[in-house]
Design a protein around this motif. Structure first.
Motif, PDB file in Angstrom:
ATOM      1  N   PRO A 329      38.112  89.852  53.413  1.00  0.00           N
ATOM      2  CA  PRO A 329      36.910  89.335  52.740  1.00  0.00           C
ATOM      3  C   PRO A 329      37.321  88.326  51.676  1.00  0.00           C
ATOM      4  O   PRO A 329      38.416  88.420  51.102  1.00  0.00           O
ATOM      5  CB  PRO A 329      36.295  90.587  52.105  1.00  0.00           C
ATOM      6  N   LEU A 330      36.499  87.357  51.401  1.00  0.00           N
ATOM      7  CA  LEU A 330      36.822  86.366  50.386  1.00  0.00           C
ATOM      8  C   LEU A 330      37.067  87.037  49.043  1.00  0.00           C
ATOM      9  O   LEU A 330      36.306  87.901  48.617  1.00  0.00           O
ATOM     10  CB  LEU A 330      35.691  85.346  50.256  1.00  0.00           C
ATOM     11  N   ALA A 331      38.167  86.623  48.398  1.00  0.00           N
ATOM     12  CA  ALA A 331      38.488  87.193  47.091  1.00  0.00           C
ATOM     13  C   ALA A 331      37.427  86.841  46.059  1.00  0.00           C
ATOM     14  O   ALA A 331      37.305  87.515  45.035  1.00  0.00           O
ATOM     15  CB  ALA A 331      39.858  86.707  46.631  1.00  0.00           C
ATOM     16  N   SER A 332      36.672  85.784  46.311  1.00  0.00           N
ATOM     17  CA  SER A 332      35.620  85.379  45.370  1.00  0.00           C
ATOM     18  C   SER A 332      34.336  86.175  45.539  1.00  0.00           C
ATOM     19  O   SER A 332      33.417  86.046  44.724  1.00  0.00           O
ATOM     20  CB  SER A 332      35.324  83.884  45.554  1.00  0.00           C
ATOM     21  N   ARG A 333      34.261  86.988  46.585  1.00  0.00           N
ATOM     22  CA  ARG A 333      33.047  87.795  46.806  1.00  0.00           C
ATOM     23  C   ARG A 333      32.912  88.858  45.725  1.00  0.00           C
ATOM     24  O   ARG A 333      33.889  89.312  45.146  1.00  0.00           O
ATOM     25  CB  ARG A 333      33.099  88.472  48.176  1.00  0.00           C
ATOM     26  N   ARG A 334      31.686  89.268  45.501  1.00  0.00           N
ATOM     27  CA  ARG A 334      31.433  90.352  44.549  1.00  0.00           C
ATOM     28  C   ARG A 334      31.895  91.669  45.156  1.00  0.00           C
ATOM     29  O   ARG A 334      31.629  91.968  46.308  1.00  0.00           O
ATOM     30  CB  ARG A 334      29.946  90.404  44.213  1.00  0.00           C
ATOM     31  N   GLY A 335      32.608  92.460  44.386  1.00  0.00           N
ATOM     32  CA  GLY A 335      33.112  93.725  44.862  1.00  0.00           C
ATOM     33  C   GLY A 335      32.059  94.822  44.831  1.00  0.00           C
ATOM     34  O   GLY A 335      30.960  94.641  44.284  1.00  0.00           O
ATOM     35  N   PRO A 336      32.388  95.992  45.388  1.00  0.00           N
ATOM     36  CA  PRO A 336      31.426  97.098  45.461  1.00  0.00           C
ATOM     37  C   PRO A 336      31.288  97.892  44.163  1.00  0.00           C
ATOM     38  O   PRO A 336      30.508  98.839  44.100  1.00  0.00           O
ATOM     39  CB  PRO A 336      31.995  97.976  46.573  1.00  0.00           C
ATOM     40  N   PHE A 337      32.059  97.528  43.118  1.00  0.00           N
ATOM     41  CA  PHE A 337      31.961  98.212  41.830  1.00  0.00           C
ATOM     42  C   PHE A 337      32.175  97.182  40.731  1.00  0.00           C
ATOM     43  O   PHE A 337      32.635  96.056  40.990  1.00  0.00           O
ATOM     44  CB  PHE A 337      32.976  99.357  41.715  1.00  0.00           C
ATOM     45  N   PRO A 338      31.827  97.501  39.490  1.00  0.00           N
ATOM     46  CA  PRO A 338      31.884  96.508  38.408  1.00  0.00           C
ATOM     47  C   PRO A 338      33.263  95.900  38.175  1.00  0.00           C
ATOM     48  O   PRO A 338      33.388  94.705  37.909  1.00  0.00           O
ATOM     49  CB  PRO A 338      31.410  97.293  37.178  1.00  0.00           C
ATOM     50  N   ALA A 339      34.329  96.692  38.238  1.00  0.00           N
ATOM     51  CA  ALA A 339      35.669  96.185  37.908  1.00  0.00           C
ATOM     52  C   ALA A 339      36.154  95.192  38.951  1.00  0.00           C
ATOM     53  O   ALA A 339      35.963  95.393  40.156  1.00  0.00           O
ATOM     54  CB  ALA A 339      36.659  97.336  37.791  1.00  0.00           C
ATOM     55  N   ARG A 340      36.781  94.115  38.486  1.00  0.00           N
ATOM     56  CA  ARG A 340      37.449  93.167  39.374  1.00  0.00           C
ATOM     57  C   ARG A 340      38.851  93.694  39.647  1.00  0.00           C
ATOM     58  O   ARG A 340      39.551  94.116  38.720  1.00  0.00           O
ATOM     59  CB  ARG A 340      37.522  91.800  38.686  1.00  0.00           C
ATOM     60  N   VAL A 341      39.268  93.680  40.920  1.00  0.00           N
ATOM     61  CA  VAL A 341      40.550  94.272  41.296  1.00  0.00           C
ATOM     62  C   VAL A 341      41.576  93.176  41.573  1.00  0.00           C
ATOM     63  O   VAL A 341      41.310  92.233  42.328  1.00  0.00           O
ATOM     64  CB  VAL A 341      40.411  95.186  42.526  1.00  0.00           C
ATOM     65  N   TYR A 342      42.769  93.326  40.955  1.00  0.00           N
ATOM     66  CA  TYR A 342      43.889  92.419  41.160  1.00  0.00           C
ATOM     67  C   TYR A 342      45.085  93.238  41.634  1.00  0.00           C
ATOM     68  O   TYR A 342      45.386  94.284  41.061  1.00  0.00           O
ATOM     69  CB  TYR A 342      44.261  91.706  39.862  1.00  0.00           C
ATOM     70  N   ILE A 343      45.760  92.766  42.674  1.00  0.00           N
ATOM     71  CA  ILE A 343      46.976  93.404  43.146  1.00  0.00           C
ATOM     72  C   ILE A 343      48.138  92.477  42.854  1.00  0.00           C
ATOM     73  O   ILE A 343      48.183  91.340  43.332  1.00  0.00           O
ATOM     74  CB  ILE A 343      46.901  93.735  44.637  1.00  0.00           C
ATOM     75  N   LEU A 344      49.082  92.946  42.037  1.00  0.00           N
ATOM     76  CA  LEU A 344      50.218  92.142  41.598  1.00  0.00           C
ATOM     77  C   LEU A 344      51.399  92.378  42.532  1.00  0.00           C
ATOM     78  O   LEU A 344      51.913  93.491  42.628  1.00  0.00           O
ATOM     79  CB  LEU A 344      50.589  92.498  40.158  1.00  0.00           C
ATOM     80  N   SER A 345      51.830  91.321  43.218  1.00  0.00           N
ATOM     81  CA  SER A 345      52.907  91.392  44.202  1.00  0.00           C
ATOM     82  C   SER A 345      54.072  90.518  43.762  1.00  0.00           C
ATOM     83  O   SER A 345      53.871  89.447  43.187  1.00  0.00           O
ATOM     84  CB  SER A 345      52.385  90.913  45.571  1.00  0.00           C
ATOM     85  N   ASP A 346      55.302  90.972  44.048  1.00  0.00           N
ATOM     86  CA  ASP A 346      56.475  90.140  43.804  1.00  0.00           C
ATOM     87  C   ASP A 346      57.186  89.768  45.098  1.00  0.00           C
ATOM     88  O   ASP A 346      58.283  89.229  45.080  1.00  0.00           O
ATOM     89  CB  ASP A 346      57.445  90.834  42.852  1.00  0.00           C
ATOM     90  N   GLY A 347      56.566  90.096  46.239  1.00  0.00           N
ATOM     91  CA  GLY A 347      57.150  89.765  47.535  1.00  0.00           C
ATOM     92  C   GLY A 347      57.905  90.891  48.192  1.00  0.00           C
ATOM     93  O   GLY A 347      58.326  90.775  49.347  1.00  0.00           O
ATOM     94  N   THR A 348      58.108  92.015  47.484  1.00  0.00           N
ATOM     95  CA  THR A 348      58.875  93.130  48.047  1.00  0.00           C
ATOM     96  C   THR A 348      58.060  93.959  49.036  1.00  0.00           C
ATOM     97  O   THR A 348      58.622  94.748  49.785  1.00  0.00           O
ATOM     98  CB  THR A 348      59.375  94.068  46.935  1.00  0.00           C
TER      99      THR A 348
END
Length: 443
Positions: A329-348
């Motif tokens: 789903p587009l990351a710009s879409r509104r999520g199903p709950f108030p908090a915006r979710v970010y997943i921090l990746s370093d490539g591992t």
């Protein structure tokens, strides 16, 4: 599974071709260190992170007095021997060595032995590895390099030396230079309304299982507060997978059961082929404390009595599915709950970590930040065999998973990339600034 796998014929081809190449190169071997490089070059030729070797050979390593990291796509000196004033200063850029670009050198000298050029992590690791000399190997050390800092340009012959006596500190800093600092277990709230979840592994071993259990308990007691807050950062730095049963459990603890149901309804039910052999059966039987493994051991025993090559767990009719990473789903879409979710990746992120992302990145509004993930294939469930010398272990998968949604080496592309120095405080500050900027409701 290689000889039975009709989906990935390249593995069977390399098993034969790579062995032929290795036997031809064997004449270059003059000791255990070069032999170790020869083994590594054969194993890395499968280009699959579930095939690898570990060695107990005490191999001498030298460095040129400084450590290099790939920063903003340039080879940069990030720390050095402070007692040697002749070394290039921190921040110096290395433009070329031995008359060739850094990209050409890692292609010639590093990737044939170790790491994967198809991933951003592999590219970072290779640049750092180029400036370490593992003595007695098949790869020659760099001799001289061209440096620049600001308007200054100069060349110098490298002065190789033994790594510092405080080698633990040296290797931890080198790890940060190449892969980056890993996440720290736990749930914290660095800013009011922003939850930071450190999840550096899904591996259930005596060291990590208590930490995962404690983190799971934290999540179950704080999930409602997190979901109704400003943002959630799921820090997966250093997470290269683990036990495949764990990701869905943590995804449900963070996102709720609907996230799991979304994947089930999407039709990504899997089938797993377990290679039936006496040694594989013996390995599965060592996991008897897990009820699922006890059942698999019984099924593999039955397959062996019938002279069947493997036992299929799950749906008996298989089909391959691809492109899940492109159907987010587009990351710009509104999520199903108030908090915006970010997943921090370093490539591992590979293996069970990717299985977690297969769920998490199907939740609308979830953003992947930091770096592209790693990639893998349907080969899973790794076990090890000690080679006849007793000095090296070869680790390899005993299963193949069908219909995962992702094809071989499908990688999740980052929404917002970080390309700076990978010290923990730098990465955390960058990620938090991004989160606060994008969730600022006063703007």
């Amino acid at each position: 599974m290689i000889m039975l796998d009709e989906v990935n014929p390249s593995y069977r081809a390399w098993q034969a071709k790579g062995y032929k190449i290795a036997t031809e190169r064997a004449k270059e071997v003059d000791g255990p260190n070069s032999y170790l490089d020869l083994l590594s070059s054969y194993v890395v030729g499968f280009r699959d992170p579930h095939f690898f070797i570990n060695s107990r050979i005490d191999r001498p390593v030298e460095w040129p007095g400084f450590v290099v990291s790939l920063v903003n796509n340039k080879a940069v000196v990030i720390f050095g021997d402070e007692a040697d004033a002749s070394l290039p200063p921190v921040g110096s850029i290395i433009s070329a060595c031995d008359g060739e670009t850094i990209e050409t050198l890692v292609t010639k000298r590093v990737f044939p032995i170790i790491f994967d050029p198809r991933t951003v992590l592999g590219q970072r690791q290779a640049v750092s590895r180029l400036f370490l000399d593992f003595k007695g190997g098949l790869t020659p050390a760099v001799k001289a390099c061209d440096f620049q800092q600001g308007e200054s340009r100069w060349s110098r012959t490298l002065s190789w030396r033994s790594i510092p006596k405080s080698s633990e500190h040296f290797w931890s800093r080198t790890l940060v230079a190449s892969a980056g600092a890993p996440a720290q277990f736990g749930v914290t709230f660095p800013v009011e309304g922003v939850a930071w979840i450190g999840l550096p592994t899904f591996l259930l071993d005596p060291t990590t299982q208590p930490k995962l259990n404690a983190l799971f308990d934290q999540l179950t007691t704080t999930s409602e507060k997190m979901l109704n807050g400003r943002a959630i950062v799921i820090d997966l730095r250093g997470n290269s997978g683990g036990d495949l049963e764990v990701p869905a459990k943590f995804a449900e603890a963070i996102f709720g059961w609907r996230a799991i149901l979304r994947m089930v309804l999407s039709g990504y039910g899997t089938s797993t082929d377990w290679r039936a052999s006496p040694d594989n059966l013996a390995y599965v039987q060592t996991l008897w404390q897990n009820p699922r493994m006890r059942d698999i051991a019984k099924r593999m025993t039955l397959a062996l009595t019938r002279s069947e090559a493997f036992w299929r767990e799950g749906r008996q009719k298989t089909s391959e599915t691809y492109g899940l990473t492109k159907r987010r789903p587009l990351a710009s879409r509104r999520g199903p709950f108030p908090a915006r979710v970010y997943i921090l990746s370093d490539g591992t992120c590979i293996s069970a970590c990717l299985a977690f992302l297969d769920i998490a990145l199907q939740v609308p509004g979830t953003r992947l930040i930091g770096a592209d993930t790693g990639g893998d294939t349907g080969y899973t469930s790794v076990r090890s065999e000690t080679l006849p010398s007793g000095l090296t272990q070869f680790s390899f998968p005993v299963t193949y998973v069908h219909k995962r949604g992702r094809g071989p080496m499908e990688i999740y592309k980052v929404d917002v990339a970080y390309s700076g120095v990978r010290h923990d405080e730098f990465v955390r500050r960058w990620a938090l600034d991004l989160v606060l900027r994008e969730t600022d409701t006063t703007r």
